[in-house]
Design a protein around this motif. Structure first.
Motif, PDB file in Angstrom:
ATOM      1  N   VAL A 199     -18.807  16.351   5.134  1.00 48.99           N
ATOM      2  CA  VAL A 199     -19.752  15.950   6.173  1.00 48.99           C
ATOM      3  C   VAL A 199     -20.714  14.927   5.571  1.00 48.99           C
ATOM      4  CG1 VAL A 199     -21.461  16.748   7.846  1.00 48.99           C
ATOM      5  CG2 VAL A 199     -19.544  18.238   7.212  1.00 48.99           C
ATOM      6  N   VAL A 200     -20.768  13.750   6.202  1.00 48.37           N
ATOM      7  CA  VAL A 200     -21.600  12.657   5.695  1.00 48.37           C
ATOM      8  C   VAL A 200     -22.542  12.195   6.805  1.00 48.37           C
ATOM      9  CG1 VAL A 200     -19.806  11.935   4.079  1.00 48.37           C
ATOM     10  CG2 VAL A 200     -19.898  10.899   6.355  1.00 48.37           C
ATOM     11  N   SER A 201     -23.578  11.452   6.408  1.00 47.69           N
ATOM     12  CA  SER A 201     -24.562  10.992   7.393  1.00 47.69           C
ATOM     13  C   SER A 201     -23.955   9.999   8.372  1.00 47.69           C
ATOM     14  CB  SER A 201     -25.764  10.358   6.671  1.00 47.69           C
ATOM     15  OG  SER A 201     -26.419  11.306   5.869  1.00 47.69           O
ATOM     16  N   ASP A 202     -23.233   9.012   7.875  1.00 48.25           N
ATOM     17  CA  ASP A 202     -22.611   7.981   8.719  1.00 48.25           C
ATOM     18  C   ASP A 202     -21.187   7.760   8.235  1.00 48.25           C
ATOM     19  OD1 ASP A 202     -21.872   4.983   9.295  1.00 48.25           O
ATOM     20  OD2 ASP A 202     -23.475   5.505  10.715  1.00 48.25           O
ATOM     21  N   LEU A 203     -20.217   7.997   9.090  1.00 49.65           N
ATOM     22  CA  LEU A 203     -18.811   7.957   8.698  1.00 49.65           C
ATOM     23  C   LEU A 203     -18.386   6.557   8.244  1.00 49.65           C
ATOM     24  CD1 LEU A 203     -16.018   9.263   8.473  1.00 49.65           C
ATOM     25  CD2 LEU A 203     -15.675   8.811  10.909  1.00 49.65           C
ATOM     26  N   ALA A 240     -24.867  18.960  -1.290  1.00 51.47           N
ATOM     27  CA  ALA A 240     -25.914  19.887  -0.882  1.00 51.47           C
ATOM     28  C   ALA A 240     -25.331  21.278  -0.708  1.00 51.47           C
ATOM     29  CB  ALA A 240     -26.549  19.405   0.418  1.00 51.47           C
ATOM     30  N   ALA A 241     -26.170  22.292  -0.839  1.00 59.18           N
ATOM     31  CA  ALA A 241     -25.722  23.679  -0.722  1.00 59.18           C
ATOM     32  C   ALA A 241     -24.988  23.872   0.599  1.00 59.18           C
ATOM     33  CB  ALA A 241     -26.917  24.626  -0.811  1.00 59.18           C
ATOM     34  N   SER A 242     -23.723  24.254   0.510  1.00 60.57           N
ATOM     35  CA  SER A 242     -22.913  24.390   1.730  1.00 60.57           C
ATOM     36  C   SER A 242     -22.269  25.759   1.832  1.00 60.57           C
ATOM     37  CB  SER A 242     -21.826  23.303   1.750  1.00 60.57           C
ATOM     38  OG  SER A 242     -21.064  23.344   0.559  1.00 60.57           O
ATOM     39  N   THR A 243     -22.835  26.730   1.112  1.00 56.62           N
ATOM     40  CA  THR A 243     -22.248  28.063   1.098  1.00 56.62           C
ATOM     41  C   THR A 243     -22.208  28.674   2.493  1.00 56.62           C
ATOM     42  OG1 THR A 243     -23.045  28.417  -1.136  1.00 56.62           O
ATOM     43  CG2 THR A 243     -22.443  30.369   0.124  1.00 56.62           C
ATOM     44  N   ASP A 286     -30.439  11.266   2.314  1.00 52.81           N
ATOM     45  CA  ASP A 286     -29.739   9.993   2.137  1.00 52.81           C
ATOM     46  C   ASP A 286     -28.647  10.077   1.082  1.00 52.81           C
ATOM     47  OD1 ASP A 286     -31.364   8.890   4.033  1.00 52.81           O
ATOM     48  OD2 ASP A 286     -32.816   8.099   2.587  1.00 52.81           O
ATOM     49  N   ASP A 287     -28.848  10.899   0.059  1.00 50.55           N
ATOM     50  CA  ASP A 287     -27.890  10.963  -1.044  1.00 50.55           C
ATOM     51  C   ASP A 287     -27.126  12.295  -1.044  1.00 50.55           C
ATOM     52  OD1 ASP A 287     -26.703   9.830  -3.380  1.00 50.55           O
ATOM     53  OD2 ASP A 287     -27.905  11.203  -4.607  1.00 50.55           O
ATOM     54  N   GLU A 288     -27.008  12.892   0.135  1.00 51.08           N
ATOM     55  CA  GLU A 288     -26.404  14.221   0.213  1.00 51.08           C
ATOM     56  C   GLU A 288     -25.174  14.216   1.114  1.00 51.08           C
ATOM     57  OE1 GLU A 288     -30.173  17.288  -0.356  1.00 51.08           O
ATOM     58  OE2 GLU A 288     -29.525  16.733   1.673  1.00 51.08           O
ATOM     59  N   VAL A 289     -24.270  15.149   0.812  1.00 52.61           N
ATOM     60  CA  VAL A 289     -23.094  15.426   1.651  1.00 52.61           C
ATOM     61  C   VAL A 289     -22.878  16.936   1.659  1.00 52.61           C
ATOM     62  CG1 VAL A 289     -21.958  13.212   1.216  1.00 52.61           C
ATOM     63  CG2 VAL A 289     -21.507  15.174  -0.293  1.00 52.61           C
ATOM     64  N   PHE A 290     -22.152  17.401   2.660  1.00 56.14           N
ATOM     65  CA  PHE A 290     -21.702  18.794   2.689  1.00 56.14           C
ATOM     66  C   PHE A 290     -20.218  18.817   2.340  1.00 56.14           C
ATOM     67  CE2 PHE A 290     -25.014  19.721   6.177  1.00 56.14           C
ATOM     68  CZ  PHE A 290     -25.963  20.080   5.222  1.00 56.14           C
ATOM     69  N   TYR A 324     -17.518  25.488  -2.692  1.00 57.68           N
ATOM     70  CA  TYR A 324     -17.466  24.323  -3.570  1.00 57.68           C
ATOM     71  C   TYR A 324     -18.412  24.570  -4.739  1.00 57.68           C
ATOM     72  CZ  TYR A 324     -17.410  19.423  -5.026  1.00 57.68           C
ATOM     73  OH  TYR A 324     -17.256  18.252  -5.750  1.00 57.68           O
ATOM     74  N   GLN A 325     -17.876  24.587  -5.952  1.00 54.08           N
ATOM     75  CA  GLN A 325     -18.657  24.983  -7.119  1.00 54.08           C
ATOM     76  C   GLN A 325     -19.393  23.823  -7.786  1.00 54.08           C
ATOM     77  OE1 GLN A 325     -19.055  28.154  -7.878  1.00 54.08           O
ATOM     78  NE2 GLN A 325     -17.633  28.804  -6.259  1.00 54.08           N
ATOM     79  N   ALA A 326     -18.867  22.593  -7.665  1.00 54.21           N
ATOM     80  CA  ALA A 326     -19.511  21.455  -8.327  1.00 54.21           C
ATOM     81  C   ALA A 326     -20.787  21.059  -7.584  1.00 54.21           C
ATOM     82  CB  ALA A 326     -18.552  20.277  -8.399  1.00 54.21           C
ATOM     83  N   ASP A 327     -21.682  20.378  -8.264  1.00 58.32           N
ATOM     84  CA  ASP A 327     -22.942  19.978  -7.640  1.00 58.32           C
ATOM     85  C   ASP A 327     -22.897  18.571  -7.067  1.00 58.32           C
ATOM     86  OD1 ASP A 327     -22.723  18.723 -10.029  1.00 58.32           O
ATOM     87  OD2 ASP A 327     -24.794  19.078 -10.680  1.00 58.32           O
ATOM     88  N   ARG A 328     -21.839  17.777  -7.373  1.00 56.13           N
ATOM     89  CA  ARG A 328     -21.738  16.418  -6.868  1.00 56.13           C
ATOM     90  C   ARG A 328     -20.285  16.097  -6.544  1.00 56.13           C
ATOM     91  NH1 ARG A 328     -26.702  14.157  -7.786  1.00 56.13           N
ATOM     92  NH2 ARG A 328     -26.017  12.148  -6.958  1.00 56.13           N
ATOM     93  N   ILE A 329     -20.070  14.981  -5.861  1.00 55.06           N
ATOM     94  CA  ILE A 329     -18.728  14.435  -5.653  1.00 55.06           C
ATOM     95  C   ILE A 329     -18.702  13.028  -6.240  1.00 55.06           C
ATOM     96  CG2 ILE A 329     -18.475  15.756  -3.517  1.00 55.06           C
ATOM     97  CD1 ILE A 329     -18.654  13.053  -2.015  1.00 55.06           C
TER      98      ILE A 329
END
Length: 729
Positions: A520-524, A482-485, A454-458, A466-471
């Motif tokens: 990438v988000v759960s609901d645009l 979320a880890a998107s490597t 619920d609180d995650e994005v790619f 992407y080096q930061a842990d949040r947006i």
């Protein structure tokens, strides 16, 4: 004087000085031939049937103009070398009773003869090689066409007129040199040297300052299309610095070497260093010209080859699908569109019907070969049907490497469409082109089954991680990146950023050099804040909702074009009644052929121009060795009389040649390395963002040119040796 006396005298002068005149004729013939070929290709019926026919003639006209302009200083240089050697002969004519008016008559006839030989042979050679050039161009583009052989008489007349003006200018320059000198000065002109320039140390330091400033300016280029003035300044700084380096720094180098007694007082070095310091002003200018030409050859070849070699990769990355349709959805209507497809239903139904109809005809005609007849093969279909996805495309900011959607892009240094911004990065901030899509759309594009909390994005970057842990969101809150490597970058049609002119901005800007980032988000719709958030993003981030419909089709070229033509007609008709704002459609085959044509034309022009520059470099080296050979003939004759052996003379010549002619190649290599950023930015301007390929091409180009340069060095050194080894007349 009997009739024809001056003509016979002019012809005799040419024959007796054929060692100087033949290269002079050759240089003029090459320029006429290349000028005619470019004019022929610009007006060719075949070129006007090739992909990219809208831009190809324009490029060839540019090449024609460049050759015409370059011919002026080059032919002036070769003629100046020739006249300088003949001044003694002309001075002797004057002393024997011919006045300057008679000498003018001789020079006029020599110029007319030279002009006649050059344009006749040059046009004939251009006629022969124009068809070969046309065939090479066609093969570069992977096309097969029938064509007839014909002479471009209009092009021949243009050649006659342009080079008549150039040779009249050359004649005027030669006459001025004769007028400005008295007979005694002409008679002894070949024994006159040039003094080393004054204030050598100051000018030497200045040369390094100019070159350093040029390197810094080259490294600071971030967008070629918006920094042409800076690139021009860079070129001026490097050219001025290079000329000062070779004219002045060499004198300082000679003085340093003369102070090194163990080096200077050697047989192979003594003559070389002493003569270099004596006439370095003129020799330095020639060497600087060689260095500049070599740099031009390397830069042009590196860009054109890397552009052409990487063009197919660019096409497949930019247009991953055979057919793409993009429809912009108004922000206030995106809610209903996502729920019911109210804005795009008509587009999709019509496109599906067109594809089904045309593909059905192709399948029913399966008994005939379905060859593409193109450089690009169609791909297999996407599950047998089109793939439709929604994107929210907008400008966003990276601050210290973290994606920040709360920044108002209207308050940044960036001004869309103005061309006034210095690039996409300033300090710790970077503007990126952000594509927001739903998790469902991402999984359909990539064929994956990813899951988000619920609180995650790619956050997915085309290059790097992407080096930061949040947006940071619009309201200042954050979401976990979320880890998107290991996440795959979605394959989407990459076109220009579109802006709405009603918002007080220019309608369109290019995104060249702007990094693509996928979110990438759960609901645009929910992520963008519903209708209110969408309107806000549309204003401050220039956001636009796009419905994109992709098809991959395995069909002949004719069928693909038939589909595309009908799709365009349908989109135009549908747009008159639909609620969408803007529409775009792309056929990979069409875009690919045009892009590939541009890459092929650039490569072709670069190869031709590089061949001309290499020939010019060889002729400059030849004339330099000829003129210095005759000057050194007396000196080596004296050295031979006092006991210098043939082996020692040859060693001295090799020492001078290696010392002098290796430096332009080495300096050109340094110039290429420090200006590679401009070549890379030129690549990015044509969307060919492949630095490793560019570096490989640069290294290979430099090594191959070094081989050619060494061959020219070997030939000119033998010419110089044969002259200085002769007994003085």
């Amino acid at each position: 004087m009997t009739r024809g006396f001056y003509t016979r005298l002019a012809w005799t002068g040419i024959q007796k000085n054929r060692q100087l005149y033949y290269p002079y004729f050759l240089s003029g013939i090459v320029m006429v031939m290349v000028f005619y070929i470019f004019h022929f290709l610009a007006t060719s019926e075949v070129v006007h049937t090739l992909p990219g026919k809208a831009v190809l003639p324009y490029l060839f006209y540019i090449g024609e103009g460049a050759v015409g302009l370059f011919s002026i200083p080059f032919l002036f240089y070769t003629n100046a070398s020739l006249i300088r050697k003949r001044k003694r002969e002309l001075g002797l004519y004057n002393i024997l009773g011919m006045n300057k008016r008679n000498i003018v008559s001789v020079l006029f006839r020599e110029t007319v003869i030279s002009y006649g030989i050059v344009v006749v042979i040059g046009i004939f050679a251009g006629f022969l090689f124009s068809k070969i050039a046309e065939l090479v161009l066609v093969n570069i583009m992977g096309r097969q066409v029938d064509y007839r052989i014909y002479v471009d008489w209009k092009g021949a007349l243009v050649v006659l007129a342009v080079f008549a003006v150039i040779y009249l200018m050359i004649l005027a320059n030669a006459l001025w040199q004769i007028h400005a000198n008295n007979p005694i000065e002409l008679l002894h002109s070949d024994s006159q040297g040039e003094r080393p320039p004054k204030s050598r140390m100051f000018l030497t330091v200045l040369s390094f300052v100019l070159i350093g400033a040029g390197y810094c300016a080259a490294a600071d280029v971030t967008a070629v299309e918006y920094q042409l003035a800076q690139i021009f300044v860079t070129a001026v700084l490097l050219i001025a610095g290079t000329f000062l380096l070779f004219i002045c720094a060499f004198v300082v180098l000679c003085r340093i070497l003369q102070n090194r007694k163990t080096y200077y007082y050697q047989t192979s070095h003594f003559v070389t260093i002493s003569t270099m310091a004596y006439r370095m002003k003129r020799s330095g200018a020639s060497l600087a010209a060689i260095c500049v030409l070599v740099t031009l050859v390397l830069v042009a070849c590196s860009f054109s080859v890397s552009f052409y070699a990487g063009s197919m990769e660019v096409l497949h990355r930019t247009y991953p699908y055979d057919l793409s349709v993009r429809v912009e959805i108004p922000p206030e209507k995106i809610g209903n569109e996502l729920a019911e497809g109210t804005c795009t239903e008509g587009y999709r139904a019509g496109i599906d019907a067109i594809i089904s109809s045309v593909m059905g005809s192709v399948q029913s005609d399966a008994g005939q070969p379905a060859g593409q007849g193109s450089f690009m093969q169609a791909q297999s279909g996407v599950g047998g049907e089109g793939c439709a996805v929604y994107f929210a495309n907008m400008l966003a900011m990276f601050v210290d490497g973290r994606l920040d959607l709360g920044r108002d892009m209207r308050d940044t240094w960036f001004t869309p469409g103005s061309g006034q911004y210095p690039g996409w990065t300033e300090g710790n901030e970077e503007i990126v082109w952000l594509h927001v899509l739903s998790l469902d759309a991402y999984n359909r594009l990539c064929g994956t089954t990813e899951i988000l909390g619920d609180d995650e994005v790619f956050v997915i970057l085309e290059k790097g991680e992407y080096q930061a842990d949040r947006i940071v969101l619009d309201d200042g809150s954050t979401k976990l990146a979320a880890a998107s490597t290991a996440k795959e970058s979605p394959k989407t049609t990459d076109v220009s950023i579109s802006l709405d002119s009603s918002r007080g901005r220019d309608d369109r800007i290019t995104a060249h050099g702007c990094r693509n980032v996928f979110l990438v988000v759960s609901d645009l719709y929910d992520f963008m804040g519903g209708e209110e958030g969408s309107m806000r993003y549309a204003q401050k981030n220039y956001m636009a909702y796009d419905w994109e419909y992709y098809w991959n089709l395995s069909a002949p070229e004719e069928a693909l074009y038939a589909i595309y033509d009908q799709v365009q007609t349908h989109i135009k008709a549908e747009s008159e009644t639909a609620e969408a704002e803007k529409t775009m459609s792309f056929l990979k085959l069409e875009r690919g052929e045009n892009y590939y044509a541009l890459a092929g034309a650039v490569l072709f022009i670069a190869v031709v121009m590089d061949s001309v520059f290499i020939a010019v470099t060889a002729l400059i080296m030849y004339y330099k060795q000829i003129s210095e050979g005759y000057e050194d003939q007396r000196r080596f004759s004296i050295m031979r009389k006092v006991g210098m052996t043939q082996k020692e003379i040859k060693n001295s010549i090799n020492s001078q040649m290696l010392t002098v002619f290796a430096l332009p190649l080495l300096v050109a290599g340094v110039h290429l390395a420090f200006t590679s950023n401009i070549v890379y930015m030129m690549q990015k301007m044509v969307v060919a963002d492949n630095r490793p390929l560019m570096i490989r091409v640069m290294v290979v180009t430099y090594l191959l040119f070094a081989v050619v340069y060494s061959l020219v060095y070997g030939m000119t050194s033998r010419t110089y040796y044969s002259i200085v080894n002769k007994t003085e007349d």
